[in-house]
Design an enzyme around this catalytic site. Structure first.
Site, PDB file in Angstrom:
ATOM      1  N   HIS A 140      19.957   0.222  64.128  1.00  0.00           N
ATOM      2  CA  HIS A 140      19.761  -0.168  62.734  1.00  0.00           C
ATOM      3  C   HIS A 140      20.660   0.607  61.774  1.00  0.00           C
ATOM      4  O   HIS A 140      21.241   0.000  60.876  1.00  0.00           O
ATOM      5  CB  HIS A 140      18.311  -0.124  62.289  1.00  0.00           C
ATOM      6  N   TYR A 178      23.774   0.023  58.234  1.00  0.00           N
ATOM      7  CA  TYR A 178      24.116   0.704  56.985  1.00  0.00           C
ATOM      8  C   TYR A 178      25.541   1.226  57.031  1.00  0.00           C
ATOM      9  O   TYR A 178      26.171   1.398  55.991  1.00  0.00           O
ATOM     10  CB  TYR A 178      23.089   1.801  56.677  1.00  0.00           C
ATOM     11  N   HIS A 235      19.537 -14.098  59.510  1.00  0.00           N
ATOM     12  CA  HIS A 235      19.448 -12.944  58.611  1.00  0.00           C
ATOM     13  C   HIS A 235      20.728 -12.108  58.644  1.00  0.00           C
ATOM     14  O   HIS A 235      21.306 -11.805  57.618  1.00  0.00           O
ATOM     15  CB  HIS A 235      18.232 -12.097  58.996  1.00  0.00           C
ATOM     16  N   PHE A 236      21.181 -11.744  59.845  1.00  0.00           N
ATOM     17  CA  PHE A 236      22.298 -10.794  59.825  1.00  0.00           C
ATOM     18  C   PHE A 236      23.652 -11.460  59.588  1.00  0.00           C
ATOM     19  O   PHE A 236      24.626 -10.766  59.323  1.00  0.00           O
ATOM     20  CB  PHE A 236      22.284  -9.826  61.014  1.00  0.00           C
ATOM     21  N   HIS A 237      23.686 -12.799  59.634  1.00  0.00           N
ATOM     22  CA  HIS A 237      24.922 -13.426  59.166  1.00  0.00           C
ATOM     23  C   HIS A 237      25.015 -13.367  57.637  1.00  0.00           C
ATOM     24  O   HIS A 237      26.099 -13.501  57.077  1.00  0.00           O
ATOM     25  CB  HIS A 237      25.045 -14.862  59.680  1.00  0.00           C
ATOM     26  N   ARG A 293      17.079 -17.121  69.664  1.00  0.00           N
ATOM     27  CA  ARG A 293      18.469 -16.727  69.482  1.00  0.00           C
ATOM     28  C   ARG A 293      19.105 -16.560  70.864  1.00  0.00           C
ATOM     29  O   ARG A 293      18.436 -16.747  71.878  1.00  0.00           O
ATOM     30  CB  ARG A 293      18.514 -15.397  68.729  1.00  0.00           C
ATOM     31  N   ARG A 294      20.388 -16.245  70.925  1.00  0.00           N
ATOM     32  CA  ARG A 294      21.081 -15.843  72.146  1.00  0.00           C
ATOM     33  C   ARG A 294      20.862 -16.803  73.308  1.00  0.00           C
ATOM     34  O   ARG A 294      20.498 -16.402  74.407  1.00  0.00           O
ATOM     35  CB  ARG A 294      20.600 -14.472  72.616  1.00  0.00           C
TER      36      ARG A 294
END
Lengths: 562, 189
Positions: free
Chosen positions: A232, A236, A383-385, A446-447
């Site tokens: 995680h 950042y 989300h992370f895209h 996913r994946r």
């Protein structure tokens, strides 16, 4: 004076780092379009479903690790040299580059081996379709783990160059406050040092010897926990450079100045303190971890919202100030008067806007019990895209339009293509990630190469599954077009001849509320690092102790080829 | 340090939001009783699971009744759930408390019953334990949601929730036929 003329050596390094980043972006984007067409069933002719996972591994490693790390190295090199007004220590900075590049080549070769049929190299099958997270006991070729380790070690060395530059500057300016950009770079690097310990221990102490056959078993839960200790904070490490751009450059592009330097420093210190003790929120659904530890990580994760919410305020306030400096009026109509036609500004603003949406879906992920609904569904890449794939990637592309002319001395070419590009990315991402989020609510995982099963069929909560698939494919296609447009502009600019005067420069206007308003204690890295480590010991000490209590390698699993 | 009035208001609102989130989740787990996947399942040797000699129900996975509760033992392996996949669905009665105990024989898998709260990682060496109650009879999708190898996308299954009367009848039939088989075996000897 243009940056490249003031600091020719540092410019050359930044150029090299950017070129590697852009090549990785190009290949990663190509893999991305193959995937989005394959998993949605629009076109499955590029690869077999078994090879899909090799493409997916390449997409993850090249974009999330190689593109980000090289681009950040370039941006940070520029930011430190620009704000400390000196060339970076030449030898350290270049050795960092070469170590990272060696690691990249090793990892890339082992991934590509999977596409060409996994030939045996040094007694191991040359393949690495273990995805970006490489969970044991699934085993990749040792070169993959060694390559990943070298990329991280290289980034550590790059950090040394920034710190050395600061120490040299400090000896000449003993009483001055650390310039804001350098402060941000070093806080980010401290966070990175602390958080990469986890993955370094995982790879060096466990996975490399295990993949070479020197140890028989590893504990899958322990290695997974060490991965997420880093997994995680790495987010950042991507985000903080985007924040550096939004805080220090974006207000200027809007025609104004940063609202508050002290608050910017507070935000970065908060990231240093809270970024690492949150990893268990990726393991909410893991067996073997008591729920109390998950709750502690959840609390820290929720408080990490604070620096991002503060950033939203400060950045918007600074941009508004810029618009008003240019004569804008009204409560909201000032938004109209911003330079939306300039690619650097438009890209950063659109990236920030999408990050807000990504932040909200992240709050859902962080919610310990709501997480059950969306854990490992396609909601998560949705989300992370938005975060990495837009907040970081679009900001990186946008600021390249501003930065590359300064480190090359060449004017930006293909301006009209450049000014449309951020909007193409924005629309593509809006279509793709919104469909991904909704498909995640329907339970689609996913994946996976083909999310259809013999035993049952998915039903959409809002909209049909077919419509969501089509949107993911169209969005993915637009994103590929957006990446290609960016690379065309960059290639044309980098290959062009020098001439004329540049319309951009690296001067950063003074913040409205300057560094002298902030307490000196904010620049005390030793104190903040010590507190950060203490928080990590509280969050990770007891669970790690209980995982290794039964032996470092137990309960153990032997390597299993994919 | 100078903090602008608007910044203070924003800061206060942000902290309120965060504390609110934490409070709703605390309420969800304490008040509503949304339990987390945790370490209650204990550990197990992944290689013993692979070889079928754990000495537990994982050697012959399926539904058993323990202390009046239905417990479903499931082994996940590349690329199927036993029981669960193909024509061997997990069968449980509607309205009863069901506990799933899931472990892996090889790599990391996922175990997720679509559109329910049942969603857990399956990690070699660990037993995942989740409890649920299905009120509506019907077929629920079961998927492996963690990449587990080249045929990961084929690793699905289903959970069939049947009305309790029907379920008990089926169970009796199964037990009956098992008894018959045993009686026949004994007669043969």
């Amino acid at each position: 004076m243009v940056f490249v003329d003031s600091y020719p050596k540092t410019s050359k390094l930044v150029r090299s780092e950017f070129i590697v980043a852009f090549v990785a972006l190009g290949i990663g984007a190509l893999f991305g379009i193959i995937q989005s067409l394959h998993r949605t069933g629009v076109f499955r002719g590029f690869v077999s479903s078994a090879d899909y996972y090799t493409i997916l591994t390449g997409h993850g490693v090249l974009l999330a690790l190689v593109f980000t790390t090289f681009f950040i190295a370039g941006l940070f090199t520029w930011a430190v040299a620009n704000s400390l007004e000196r060339e970076l220590p030449h030898r350290i900075a270049w050795s960092a580059f070469w170590v990272m590049l060696t690691g990249t080549v090793l990892a890339a070769v082992s991934i590509i081996g999977g596409i060409v049929g996994a030939p045996s190299v040094l007694g191991h099958d040359l393949e690495a379709d273990v995805l970006f997270t490489f969970y044991a006991p699934m085993k990749a070729h040792p070169a993959f783990y060694i390559g990943a380790a070298l990329i991280i070690v290289g980034s550590w060395i790059a950090g040394l160059a920034y710190f050395k530059a600061l120490w040299e500057w400090r000896s000449e300016n003993p009483d001055e406050r650390i310039p804001l950009q350098t402060f941000m770079v070093l806080t980010t690097m401290l966070m990175w040092y602390v958080s990469t310990i986890g993955v370094a221990v995982e790879v060096v102490a466990f996975l490399i010897p295990w993949s070479l056959g020197l140890i028989q078993n590893v504990d899958p839960l322990l290695t997974r926990t060490l991965f997420w200790y880093f997994g995680h904070p790495v987010v950042y490490f991507w985000l903080m450079p985007a924040y550096l751009v939004w805080y220090t450059i974006l207000p200027k592009l809007a025609g104004g100045r940063l609202f508050s330097d002290p608050l910017a420093r507070v935000v970065f210190v908060a990231f240093l303190l809270l970024s690492t003790p949150v990893g268990f929120h990726h393991q909410y659904t893991d067996p073997g971890i008591p729920s109390g530890y998950k709750f502690i990580a959840m609390t820290n994760t929720m408080f990490l919202l604070l620096p991002s919410l503060l950033t939203a305020f400060t950045v918007v306030a600074s941009v508004e100030h810029g618009a008003r400096q240019r004569g804008a009026k009204g409560y909201l109509s000032w938004l109209r008067d911003l330079p939306w036609g300039k690619p650097a500004f438009a890209g950063c603003m659109l990236a920030g806007l999408m990050f807000a949406a990504g932040g909200f879906s992240g709050m859902i992920n962080a919610g310990m019990n709501i997480n059950y609904l969306i854990h490992n569904t396609i909601w998560v890449p949705g989300h992370f895209h938005l975060t990495v794939g837009t907040a970081f990637a679009l900001t990186a592309m946008a600021i390249s339009y501003w930065l590359v002319p300064q480190i090359t001395g060449k004017k930006l070419r293909q301006r009209s293509l450049a000014s449309v590009q951020p909007y193409v990315w924005f629309v593509g991402m809006a279509i793709m990630s919104n469909a991904m989020h909704r498909a995640g609510l329907a339970g689609i995982p996913r994946r996976t190469a083909e999310p259809t099963y013999d035993e049952f069929a998915f039903e959409g909560v809002a909209g049909t599954v077919g419509e969501m698939r089509l949107q993911i494919a169209i969005g993915g296609f637009l994103l590929f077009v957006g990446a290609a447009m960016f690379l065309i502009v960059m290639a044309d600019t980098l290959l062009a001849r020098r001439g004329g005067t540049l319309s951009v420069n690296g001067n950063i206007p003074e913040p409205l509320s300057g560094a002298d308003h902030s307490p000196r204690i904010l620049d005390n890295y030793k104190l903040w690092t010590a507190i950060a480590l203490l928080l990590i010991v509280i969050a990770y000490g007891p669970p790690l102790a209980s995982m290794v209590a039964d032996g470092l390698f137990a309960p153990g699993s032997p390597p299993i080829p994919v | 340090m100078q903090v602008h009035r608007f910044e203070k208001v924003w800061l206060g609102a942000a902290i309120l939001l965060i504390v609110g989130f934490i409070a709703t989740i605390a309420y969800g787990s304490v008040g509503v009783g949304v339990g987390m996947v945790d370490d209650s399942g204990g550990q197990i040797s992944a290689q013993a699971v692979q070889n079928g000699n754990t000495g537990t129900h994982f050697d012959d996975p399926g539904v058993v009744k323990e202390d009046g509760q239905y417990v479903v033992y499931v082994v996940a392996r590349q690329f199927q759930f036993v029981p669960g996949s193909g024509d061997n669905p997990v069968q449980v009665p509607a309205g009863a408390n069901v506990t799933f105990r899931v472990t892996s024989a090889d790599v990391v898998h996922g175990f997720s019953v679509v559109e329910t709260n049942i969603n857990t990682m399956v990690i070699p060496g660990q037993v995942s334990e989740v409890s649920a109650r299905f009120n509506e009879p019907g077929t629920y999708g079961l998927i492996c949601h963690e990449y587990c190898g080249a045929a990961h996308h084929t690793m699905g299954g289903s959970v069939e929730v049947v009305p309790p009367e029907e379920y008990d009848m089926q169970q009796e039939n199964i037990e009956q036929s098992a008894d018959d088989a045993q009686a026949k075996e004994e007669a043969d000897q």
